[in-house]
Design a protein around this motif. Sequence first.
Motif, PDB file in Angstrom:
ATOM      1  N   ASN A 160     -15.534   3.460 -12.400  1.00 24.08           N
ATOM      2  CA  ASN A 160     -13.770   3.613 -12.226  1.00 24.08           C
ATOM      3  C   ASN A 160     -13.936   4.878 -10.880  1.00 24.08           C
ATOM      4  OD1 ASN A 160     -12.866   1.755 -14.337  1.00 24.08           O
ATOM      5  ND2 ASN A 160     -13.886   3.994 -16.316  1.00 24.08           N
ATOM      6  N   GLU A 161     -14.639   4.712 -10.043  1.00 24.59           N
ATOM      7  CA  GLU A 161     -14.834   5.356  -9.444  1.00 24.59           C
ATOM      8  C   GLU A 161     -13.726   4.318  -7.423  1.00 24.59           C
ATOM      9  OE1 GLU A 161     -15.170   9.034  -8.826  1.00 24.59           O
ATOM     10  OE2 GLU A 161     -15.880   8.712 -11.251  1.00 24.59           O
ATOM     11  N   TYR A 162     -12.556   5.280  -7.126  1.00 20.52           N
ATOM     12  CA  TYR A 162     -12.447   4.360  -6.606  1.00 20.52           C
ATOM     13  C   TYR A 162     -13.080   4.693  -4.995  1.00 20.52           C
ATOM     14  CZ  TYR A 162      -8.024   4.857  -8.216  1.00 20.52           C
ATOM     15  OH  TYR A 162      -6.514   4.841  -8.741  1.00 20.52           O
ATOM     16  N   ASP A 163     -12.765   3.928  -3.947  1.00 20.96           N
ATOM     17  CA  ASP A 163     -13.700   3.391  -2.963  1.00 20.96           C
ATOM     18  C   ASP A 163     -14.261   4.303  -2.738  1.00 20.96           C
ATOM     19  OD1 ASP A 163     -14.750   1.851  -0.818  1.00 20.96           O
ATOM     20  OD2 ASP A 163     -12.950   1.519   0.274  1.00 20.96           O
ATOM     21  N   SER A 164     -15.802   3.808  -2.441  1.00 21.04           N
ATOM     22  CA  SER A 164     -16.322   4.794  -1.866  1.00 21.04           C
ATOM     23  C   SER A 164     -17.583   4.603  -0.365  1.00 21.04           C
ATOM     24  CB  SER A 164     -17.541   5.654  -2.409  1.00 21.04           C
ATOM     25  OG  SER A 164     -18.460   4.248  -3.218  1.00 21.04           O
ATOM     26  N   SER A 165     -17.069   3.352   0.225  1.00 18.71           N
ATOM     27  CA  SER A 165     -17.970   2.453   0.948  1.00 18.71           C
ATOM     28  C   SER A 165     -17.321   3.031   2.744  1.00 18.71           C
ATOM     29  CB  SER A 165     -17.326   1.305   1.171  1.00 18.71           C
ATOM     30  OG  SER A 165     -16.219   0.988   1.456  1.00 18.71           O
ATOM     31  N   GLY A 166     -17.970   3.055   3.491  1.00 20.27           N
ATOM     32  CA  GLY A 166     -17.475   3.463   4.848  1.00 20.27           C
ATOM     33  C   GLY A 166     -16.012   3.452   4.843  1.00 20.27           C
ATOM     34  N   LYS A 167     -15.872   2.544   5.060  1.00 19.86           N
ATOM     35  CA  LYS A 167     -13.804   2.310   4.683  1.00 19.86           C
ATOM     36  C   LYS A 167     -13.435   2.818   4.178  1.00 19.86           C
ATOM     37  CE  LYS A 167     -14.192  -2.602   6.202  1.00 19.86           C
ATOM     38  NZ  LYS A 167     -14.043  -3.941   5.160  1.00 19.86           N
ATOM     39  N   LYS A 168     -13.493   3.732   3.057  1.00 20.06           N
ATOM     40  CA  LYS A 168     -12.703   4.581   2.249  1.00 20.06           C
ATOM     41  C   LYS A 168     -11.383   3.698   2.184  1.00 20.06           C
ATOM     42  CE  LYS A 168     -15.444   8.723   1.638  1.00 20.06           C
ATOM     43  NZ  LYS A 168     -16.781   7.812   2.248  1.00 20.06           N
ATOM     44  N   ARG A 169     -11.270   3.332   1.268  1.00 14.42           N
ATOM     45  CA  ARG A 169      -9.430   2.521   1.525  1.00 14.42           C
ATOM     46  C   ARG A 169      -8.796   3.577   0.871  1.00 14.42           C
ATOM     47  NH1 ARG A 169     -12.273  -2.054   1.337  1.00 14.42           N
ATOM     48  NH2 ARG A 169     -12.267  -3.578   3.412  1.00 14.42           N
ATOM     49  N   LYS A 170      -7.423   3.696   0.628  1.00 14.58           N
ATOM     50  CA  LYS A 170      -6.591   3.962   0.188  1.00 14.58           C
ATOM     51  C   LYS A 170      -6.596   3.577  -0.944  1.00 14.58           C
ATOM     52  CE  LYS A 170      -3.521   5.594   2.841  1.00 14.58           C
ATOM     53  NZ  LYS A 170      -2.316   6.197   3.706  1.00 14.58           N
ATOM     54  N   PRO A 171      -6.033   4.686  -2.226  1.00 14.14           N
ATOM     55  CA  PRO A 171      -5.973   3.687  -3.414  1.00 14.14           C
ATOM     56  C   PRO A 171      -4.624   3.339  -3.259  1.00 14.14           C
ATOM     57  CG  PRO A 171      -6.658   5.559  -4.229  1.00 14.14           C
ATOM     58  CD  PRO A 171      -7.143   5.422  -2.597  1.00 14.14           C
ATOM     59  N   ALA A 172      -4.001   2.377  -3.906  1.00 16.88           N
ATOM     60  CA  ALA A 172      -2.869   1.453  -3.583  1.00 16.88           C
ATOM     61  C   ALA A 172      -2.356   1.098  -4.912  1.00 16.88           C
ATOM     62  CB  ALA A 172      -2.731   0.816  -2.720  1.00 16.88           C
ATOM     63  N   ARG A 218       0.921  -1.011   0.450  1.00 17.00           N
ATOM     64  CA  ARG A 218       0.188   0.303   0.135  1.00 17.00           C
ATOM     65  C   ARG A 218       1.071   1.511   0.252  1.00 17.00           C
ATOM     66  NH1 ARG A 218      -5.034  -2.198   1.594  1.00 17.00           N
ATOM     67  NH2 ARG A 218      -4.576  -4.485   1.093  1.00 17.00           N
ATOM     68  N   ILE A 219       0.330   2.756   0.530  1.00 16.08           N
ATOM     69  CA  ILE A 219       0.883   3.639   0.207  1.00 16.08           C
ATOM     70  C   ILE A 219       0.498   4.111   1.574  1.00 16.08           C
ATOM     71  CG2 ILE A 219       0.802   6.050  -1.042  1.00 16.08           C
ATOM     72  CD1 ILE A 219      -0.261   4.959  -3.625  1.00 16.08           C
ATOM     73  N   GLU A 220       1.773   4.821   1.813  1.00 19.69           N
ATOM     74  CA  GLU A 220       2.430   4.715   3.669  1.00 19.69           C
ATOM     75  C   GLU A 220       2.315   6.479   3.698  1.00 19.69           C
ATOM     76  OE1 GLU A 220       4.745   3.107   5.852  1.00 19.69           O
ATOM     77  OE2 GLU A 220       4.527   0.743   5.542  1.00 19.69           O
ATOM     78  N   ASP A 221       1.771   6.640   4.752  1.00 16.69           N
ATOM     79  CA  ASP A 221       1.747   8.487   5.358  1.00 16.69           C
ATOM     80  C   ASP A 221       1.102   9.295   4.803  1.00 16.69           C
ATOM     81  OD1 ASP A 221       3.846   7.273   6.852  1.00 16.69           O
ATOM     82  OD2 ASP A 221       5.623   8.326   6.168  1.00 16.69           O
ATOM     83  N   HIS A 222       0.466   8.953   3.760  1.00 20.02           N
ATOM     84  CA  HIS A 222      -0.095  10.070   2.487  1.00 20.02           C
ATOM     85  C   HIS A 222      -1.816  10.526   2.532  1.00 20.02           C
ATOM     86  CE1 HIS A 222       3.166  12.009   0.579  1.00 20.02           C
ATOM     87  NE2 HIS A 222       3.770  10.799  -0.121  1.00 20.02           N
ATOM     88  N   GLY A 223      -2.227  11.338   3.069  1.00 19.49           N
ATOM     89  CA  GLY A 223      -3.641  10.844   3.020  1.00 19.49           C
ATOM     90  C   GLY A 223      -4.499  11.282   1.957  1.00 19.49           C
ATOM     91  N   MET A 224      -6.413  10.740   2.200  1.00 19.76           N
ATOM     92  CA  MET A 224      -6.772  10.755   0.528  1.00 19.76           C
ATOM     93  C   MET A 224      -6.526  11.417   0.260  1.00 19.76           C
ATOM     94  SD  MET A 224      -8.790   8.526  -0.473  1.00 19.76           S
ATOM     95  CE  MET A 224      -9.149   6.139   1.103  1.00 19.76           C
ATOM     96  N   HIS A 225      -6.771  12.542   0.904  1.00 21.63           N
ATOM     97  CA  HIS A 225      -6.940  13.784   0.044  1.00 21.63           C
ATOM     98  C   HIS A 225      -5.905  13.966  -0.908  1.00 21.63           C
ATOM     99  CE1 HIS A 225      -8.674  18.078  -1.844  1.00 21.63           C
ATOM    100  NE2 HIS A 225      -7.332  18.249  -1.111  1.00 21.63           N
TER     101      HIS A 225
END
Length: 703
Positions: free
Chosen positions: A236-248, A178-185
Amino acid sequence: MVTWNVATAEPPDDITSLLHLNSQKKADLYVIGLQEVRAAPLKFVTDLAFGDSWSCLFMNTLTSLGYIKVSSVRMQGLLLLLFSKLEHVPFLRDIRTTYTRTGIYGYWGNKGGVSIRFSLYGHSVCFLNCHLAAHIHNSTERVEEFEHILNSQTFEGNTTLSVLDHKLVFWFGDLNFRIEDHGMHFIRNCINSKNFNLLWSKDQLTMMKKKIPRLQQFEEGPLDFQPTYKFDLNSNEYDSSGKKRKPAWCDRILWRINPKPPPENVDKEHHDDGDEDQKQLEDPLDEFPLSVIQDTYTSNMEYSVSDHKPVTGIFTLELRKMYKTPLVEVCAEGEWSADLDALVTYRTLEQFPSSAWDWIGLYKRLKDIKFWKQELEQKLQEIVQEIDLLLTIKNRVEKALGCCAEPLQATLDCLNERQSRVQIDLVYDDVEKELLKEKDVIEGVTALLRRILEQIVEQIRLNRSAKYFLEKDLRDKFQAQNIDDFCFLLSSTTATAEMQAGARQSPNEGVAVTPQEWETFSSVNIDKAEKERNNSASLRMLVENLLAQMTADVRKQHQATNSALILHIQETRSAKTRLEDQLNKLLAEIASQEQNLDALKVAVVDKEGPLSVAQTRLTARQQRPNMELCNDRAQSRLLAEVQQLTSTKSRLKESSAESEMELRALTKNQLLLEEEIQVKTNSLYIDEVICTQLLQSITIHDF
């Protein structure tokens, strides 16, 4: 090369874009690695018998274009396929496959690696398709799983015994880094602006490669494409569920070329004017070089049946062929017809050492009923024996499931009883940790045993189905043999009129089958029985190993729990003893303080008499008349005595008050110590009496 976590989805209708089939330059080899192919027990067994939908899709697509399926290997949801152009097939040799499980303590194949190795024009090549542990905090565990796979996978029958022994290794799959440290935004802004390079430094695989020497041996192209995880299904939208996992970038393709060591017999002496000799010494020649160029490394956003996007890598292999001639040439003789036997001749084109793997298949029509009857009887006996053996294994698994109930209930009872601890002792200690771990181990073993039992029941059903068709075919063969034996004994003198009349009726004239269909029918029944017997034997062997390993794991964890409980009991008893010693000292101090307080009270009472006499005298002397009321020496001494007695009495009262306060404080500490001792007594009773008896009553039997 393609890697794709398909998330148990069914394949799309068209994979032209995925395989770049419209490209002008056609690929020589296709290597396709899938993860999370649907592997429910019944579905998995069905796929083994008839082929899974993904393999069928790739087969139907590529074989129509002239490609040959060379090999495949599947471990539950992990699938690896190898296709080649027909012209290369004679030069793909020493093909081997293997797999390694890493899921559920190494019991389950939902995680792990599958590999195919072969010799390509004499160069050893290995493809390793992995699905590693999930979640962002498990990067170290992913590396450990990869190293375990490398260390455990071996290949027999050739000089490349392990994965890293091969000249060229491709490592790919859902590696889950995965991608560490960086936030979702920040991550999504980088993706939208295509500034992928801003994320590379925090990619876990990139970070791990800087620390792990074995990872540093692998190369990877730049990640100039969108992260391939996690998307909403059918979008083609990244995770919009409650967990909102970060793209990786979970899905990757890496490769490694094994450097060739310099030959041991290179002559170190050379002539000063020998430039070529000098060059050979400085850079030993590889007689058969191989190099890898990555032409394309990208994801394909067109496919949305999964929460992952597929990743494609196109490579060019530049190599010098170690051989250019096939081992054998096969030729068809004359014209072939479906109604006639066919003739094939072959000749060896190169000398090669014979091996147990060499074979020549000769096929002919077999019309003898007795032959097929013997074959069917032998196969029926084998399948009946296999059913009995599998039923025995089924009973063992059911017994093992029953054996798990008692340890699990005892562990749950211990956890519930330990909730009765109070105050400071109601803590998440080592005993609690080991009990929870034991609960997880037993529940994991129970879940795995249930899955195994489902597979065994399904395999027994398939075995009995094969047995039914064998018995039916055998009954027909027995009846046909009796009829033929009867017909063989008939002559013109034995045939009766009734027989002749029956013969003229020819009731089955319209339903006769050809000899080829007759042979095929029995052959299919035998092949099906043999396939099911082999699957059953493999399942039995797997279950045997799993039962032994599960017994060892449960027993080991139970011993760890007992050890933690014994140690905790010793620590609690020691703490209780120290508290009791402190209480005894405190009680002695309270007794001393009470004696001191009583002495102070007596002293106060003792001062009240003299003070009263002095005050009375002073009052009486105040009644003296006129000039007699003088401040004589007696008056001065009375005043001094009253002041001294009053001061002494005040000091005694203050000391008494302080002593009473200290006594109250000591009494309060006494209550606190007695309460703590009661807490320890309660904890000791729970651990030493209740939990110890519960855990000692458990016997871990061999499954």
